[in-house]
Design an enzyme around this catalytic site. Structure first.
Site, PDB file in Angstrom:
ATOM      1  N   GLU A 116       0.834  -1.192   0.000  1.00  0.00           N
ATOM      2  CA  GLU A 116       0.000   0.000   0.000  1.00  0.00           C
ATOM      3  C   GLU A 116       0.872   1.247   0.000  1.00  0.00           C
ATOM      4  OE1 GLU A 116      -3.828  -1.934   2.366  1.00  0.00           O
ATOM      5  OE2 GLU A 116      -2.749  -0.222   3.258  1.00  0.00           O
TER       6      GLU A 116
ATOM      7  N   TRP B  58       2.101  -0.498  -6.379  1.00  0.00           N
ATOM      8  CA  TRP B  58       3.254  -1.260  -6.858  1.00  0.00           C
ATOM      9  C   TRP B  58       2.845  -2.697  -7.177  1.00  0.00           C
ATOM     10  CZ3 TRP B  58       5.474   3.090  -7.089  1.00  0.00           C
ATOM     11  CH2 TRP B  58       5.570   3.955  -6.008  1.00  0.00           C
ATOM     12  N   ILE B  59       1.669  -2.877  -7.752  1.00  0.00           N
ATOM     13  CA  ILE B  59       1.142  -4.214  -7.990  1.00  0.00           C
ATOM     14  C   ILE B  59       1.639  -4.727  -9.344  1.00  0.00           C
ATOM     15  CG2 ILE B  59      -0.925  -5.626  -8.161  1.00  0.00           C
ATOM     16  CD1 ILE B  59      -0.296  -4.310  -5.375  1.00  0.00           C
ATOM     17  N   THR B  60       2.546  -5.695  -9.294  1.00  0.00           N
ATOM     18  CA  THR B  60       3.085  -6.308 -10.510  1.00  0.00           C
ATOM     19  C   THR B  60       1.964  -6.971 -11.301  1.00  0.00           C
ATOM     20  OG1 THR B  60       5.231  -6.690  -9.474  1.00  0.00           O
ATOM     21  CG2 THR B  60       4.685  -8.041 -11.397  1.00  0.00           C
TER      22      THR B  60
ATOM     23  N   ILE C 225      32.653  -3.335 -16.477  1.00  0.00           N
ATOM     24  CA  ILE C 225      33.411  -4.043 -17.512  1.00  0.00           C
ATOM     25  C   ILE C 225      33.107  -3.474 -18.896  1.00  0.00           C
ATOM     26  CG2 ILE C 225      33.508  -6.262 -18.743  1.00  0.00           C
ATOM     27  CD1 ILE C 225      33.324  -7.618 -15.971  1.00  0.00           C
TER      28      ILE C 225
ATOM     29  N   GLU D  94       9.838  -8.430  -2.118  1.00  0.00           N
ATOM     30  CA  GLU D  94       9.679  -9.674  -1.352  1.00  0.00           C
ATOM     31  C   GLU D  94      10.614  -9.732  -0.142  1.00  0.00           C
ATOM     32  OE1 GLU D  94       7.141 -10.992  -2.176  1.00  0.00           O
ATOM     33  OE2 GLU D  94       6.910 -10.406  -4.257  1.00  0.00           O
TER      34      GLU D  94
END
Length: 377
Positions: free
Chosen positions: A124, A153-155, A331, A357
């Protein structure tokens, strides 16, 4: 479960799928901020959405070690695609584990086939993923509930057909299965994020949404434990697997670049400092796989020790991915900062792995707490 032979064929085919349909297009999807429908259809055709589901409902019956290997392969190609599979898997796993017979019959076949795509709605705007601070509320209404709140932020929120939503009900936390077309559900796309830019993030609002009794997943006030011990654990396992995929992609890109790039007439690969970076990537890739294999083995055995094993694996692999993505950019020099080389995307995506997560700081706290309880083996 699938047979060992079928399992190997399936996982080999996944690697070929990634090389053919994901790797060549991932940078373009990143710039566009979305995964195209034809790729979603291909994922369905390849049986990649929820392969751990039983064959009887359309899944592959894949074990957790195989699931981790699969998500490493997808993460090697595109972290945004892997993120879509992660949240969909979390929804499917929750329905399989905590749904009643009617919910399993209704939702598992379309989730397995990819006809219904899932999204996980916990975070939330103010609370983040802190379950104790959830502001979304459910109140009894007739034989069901009314749901009000905002998730952010809901994937896959822009595309999902089914939302697994967590809300406060009295003093407890409950989980609801909410179809996208339910009256009062709104979706606002979130664009221009740092990483996993094609994962179709959204803010999802629930404006006095009426839910019937069959929307509740699991017993009332049980969802808090489900979040902590089940669904988020699977999400961490997937993210850790995807982080290994990022390390592998950084290794492959860096090895290829230093083979053909020269400095003072010598291939870059001959420089000791470059060799040190490459050797560290190889070592952490192998170490991360071993940690994931341990967590997966414990999951397959039904051993609760898998929870801490997954915390440790996610902490190690996500921080290693961020470290090696930074080295891959180094690199590549200025080329590594340009959109013409995928290491710039790996760098941005790897940072996200340290946050989602369970942030690095939360993981350290959990691992240290386990040590102080004397449970480190």
């Amino acid at each position: 479960m699938t047979s060992v032979t079928d399992r190997g064929i399936y996982l080999d085919a996944t690697g070929e799928f990634v090389d053919a349909y994901i790797v060549p297009y991932a940078d373009a999807w990143d710039r566009a901020g979305a995964i195209p429908e034809d790729l979603l259809d291909r994922l369905s055709g390849a049986g990649l959405w929820a392969p751990f589901l039983p064959v009887t409902v359309g899944g592959q019956g894949l074990d957790m070690i195989g699931f981790g290997t699969l998500h490493e392969e997808i993460g090697r190609g595109c972290s945004s695609v892997r993120s879509l599979l992660t949240v969909h898997s979390m929804v499917a796993w929750a329905v399989q584990r905590f749904g009643d017979d009617a919910q399993r019959e209704r939702w598992l076949p379309p989730l397995a086939a990819g006809r219904t795509l899932g999204a996980f709605c916990l975070s939330e705007p103010a609370a983040g993923s802190d379950t104790s601070a959830i502001a979304t509320r459910a109140v009894p209404h007739g034989s069901g509930w009314r749901l009000t709140g905002v998730k952010k932020w809901i994937t896959n929120g822009q595309r999902a057909d089914l939302f697994l939503v967590f809300a406060r009900l009295g003093a407890g936390t409950v989980a609801f299965l909410v179809p996208r077309g339910t009256v009062g559900v709104g979706v606002r796309p979130i664009d221009d994020m740092l990483g996993t830019r094609a994962s179709m993030l959204a803010e999802v609002t629930f404006d006095d949404v009426e839910l019937k009794s069959d929307a509740l997943l699991g017993p009332s006030a049980f969802a808090s434990g489900m979040v902590l011990t089940g669904v988020l654990d699977l999400g961490r396992y997937s993210v850790a697997s995807g982080s290994i995929g990022i390390i592998r992609a950084c290794l492959e890109a860096s090895a290829a670049y230093t083979e053909q790039r020269t400095v003072g007439g010598r291939p870059l690969r001959e420089l000791p400092l470059i060799q040190a970076k490459i050797s560290d990537m190889v070592t952490d890739l192998r170490a991360g796989r071993l940690l994931l294999a341990d967590a997966g083995r414990l999951k397959d055995a039904g051993d609760s020790a898998t929870l801490m094993a997954t915390w440790i694996a996610k902490y190690f692999t996500s921080t290693a991915a961020a470290r090696h993505a930074a080295e891959a950019v180094q690199i590549h020099g200025a080329n590594g900062c340009s959109p013409q080389y995928p290491v710039a995307r790996y760098y941005r995506d790897a940072k996200v792995m340290e946050i989602i997560e369970g942030s690095t700081e939360v993981q350290r706290t959990m691992i240290a707490a386990e040590a102080y309880r004397g449970r480190v083996r």
